[in-house]
Design an enzyme around this catalytic site. Structure first.
Site, PDB file in Angstrom:
ATOM      1  CD  GLU A 106       0.594  -1.778   7.998  1.00  0.00           C
ATOM      2  OE1 GLU A 106       0.517  -0.853   8.903  1.00  0.00           O
ATOM      3  OE2 GLU A 106       1.267  -1.236   6.843  1.00  0.00           O
ATOM      4  CE  LYS A 116       3.578  -5.975   3.767  1.00  0.00           C
ATOM      5  NZ  LYS A 116       3.034  -4.835   4.461  1.00  0.00           N
ATOM      6  CD  GLU A 124       7.972  -0.384   7.544  1.00  0.00           C
ATOM      7  OE1 GLU A 124       7.100  -1.208   6.912  1.00  0.00           O
ATOM      8  OE2 GLU A 124       8.016   0.777   6.951  1.00  0.00           O
ATOM      9  CG  ASP A 156      -0.437  -0.093   2.409  1.00  0.00           C
ATOM     10  OD1 ASP A 156       0.728  -0.226   2.623  1.00  0.00           O
ATOM     11  OD2 ASP A 156      -1.060  -0.115   3.602  1.00  0.00           O
ATOM     12  CB  SER A 157       4.755   1.839  -0.228  1.00  0.00           C
ATOM     13  OG  SER A 157       4.730   0.661  -1.106  1.00  0.00           O
ATOM     14  CG  ASP A 161       0.656  -4.022   2.200  1.00  0.00           C
ATOM     15  OD1 ASP A 161       0.776  -4.984   2.634  1.00  0.00           O
ATOM     16  OD2 ASP A 161       1.374  -3.160   1.922  1.00  0.00           O
TER      17      ASP A 161
HETATM   18  O1  KIV Z   1       3.653  -1.096   1.643  1.00  0.00           O
HETATM   19  C1  KIV Z   1       4.775  -1.470   1.462  1.00  0.00           C
HETATM   20  O2  KIV Z   1       5.457  -1.169   0.600  1.00  0.00           O
HETATM   21  C2  KIV Z   1       5.144  -2.401   2.627  1.00  0.00           C
HETATM   22  C3  KIV Z   1       6.843  -2.521   2.682  1.00  0.00           C
HETATM   23  C4  KIV Z   1       7.550  -1.548   2.857  1.00  0.00           C
HETATM   24  C5  KIV Z   1       7.019  -3.661   3.689  1.00  0.00           C
HETATM   25  O3  KIV Z   1       4.645  -2.844   3.414  1.00  0.00           O
END
Ligand code: KIV
Length: 286
Positions: free
Chosen positions: A115, A113, A182, A44-45, A83
């Site tokens: 969090e 994934k 992280e 989600d970056s 994510d």
């Molecule tokens: O969203 C993302 O890119 C991430 C990584 C930096 C682990 O969660």
């Protein structure tokens, strides 16, 4: 080699570390896996590096489905992990399962994934029980940036470190196949890595994890101003892109491009996909 959750898990403790890189589109997905990435994380970056937001909070499930589908289309042997974005899994296990289902079914992800630590263990368990592989993510969890008071290293104090160690064990017990660590001290990451049987994948967590992850735009140096301590830029692509586009602007303005070799003189000349190398499609007319 085709990567699966089993091939990734088998690398726990291996001298050949797991390489994970973020990807958000089909072109980069192909480039990154052909260069050797084992896991493509549709992070989600995307909200920060592609959409231009300050953090990952505005990213929606629809955004993630869109980018995951593009990455899945462009990759053939990497494991594609997507994510679950902000507030699409913390309300209840049912909400978490529904969101994970969309990333798997509409996005074509191989795993999701999430969090969080012990507070999401029930949801992780429910998703895993439904047959969807889950990667955990603890430490500096960017979706909680406001609660954490900024993008700050976590687990520096003994109590916080102990909580993170408990989180890691809870996530392993809930069924995660791997765990992102992280923004935590390297010594804590080493302890967590030793204490669980699933691979850890670090970012800003030192060298003792079973693998590493970086945001592809960051490792390629697309943003010259983003240089946190944990990042190594393996290229300065902002320079290449900027030089190339300046060159193009100059040549167009000076009438140098297009030259005769870029022009079609015969009225019957056709642009034919069959003349192009395998896998390449004509993309000149939109
Ligand atoms: O969203 C993302 O890119 C991430 C990584 C930096 C682990 O969660």
């Amino acid at each position: 080699m085709k990567q699966t959750v089993l091939t990734i898990q088998a690398r726990k403790g291996s001298s050949s570390k797991i390489v994970m890189v973020t990807a958000y589109d089909a072109t980069f997905a192909g480039l990154l896996e052909n260069a050797g990435a084992d896991v493509l994380l549709v992070g989600d970056s995307v909200g920060m590096v592609v959409q231009g937001h300050e953090n990952t909070i505005p990213v929606t499930l629809d955004d993630m489905v869109y980018h995951t589908r593009a990455v899945a289309r462009g990759s053939h042997h990497a494991l594609v992990v997507a994510d679950l974005p902000f507030m699409t899994y913390k309300e209840s296990s049912v909400q978490a399962m529904q969101s994970a289902t969309r990333l798997m079914q509409d996005g074509r992800a191989h795993a999701v994934k999430l969090e969080g630590g012990q507070e999401i263990a029930d949801s992780v368990h429910a998703i895993v029980a439904a047959g969807i592989p889950v990667m955990g993510h603890i430490g500096l969890t960017p979706q909680s940036v406001h609660a954490l008071g900024g993008f700050k290293v976590q687990g520096r104090k003994q109590e916080a470190a102990a909580l993170l160690r408990e989180d890691a064990i809870a996530l392993e017990e809930a069924g995660c196949f791997a765990l992102v660590l992280e923004g935590i001290p390297a010594s804590l990451a080493a302890q967590i890595t030793r204490s669980i049987n699933i691979p850890t994948i670090g970012i800003g967590a030192g060298p003792h994890c079973d693998g590493q992850v970086l945001v592809c735009y960051d490792l390629l140096g697309l943003n010259p101003h983003f240089k946190p301590k944990f990042l190594k830029q393996y290229a300065q692509l902002h320079e290449n892109v900027s030089d190339a586009v300046k060159n193009y602007c100059e040549e167009v303005r000076a009438g140098i491009f297009p030259a005769s070799e870029h022009s079609f003189d015969e009225p019957w000349a056709a642009i034919n996909d069959d003349d192009l190398p395998e896998g390449i499609r004509y993309a000149g007319s939109h």
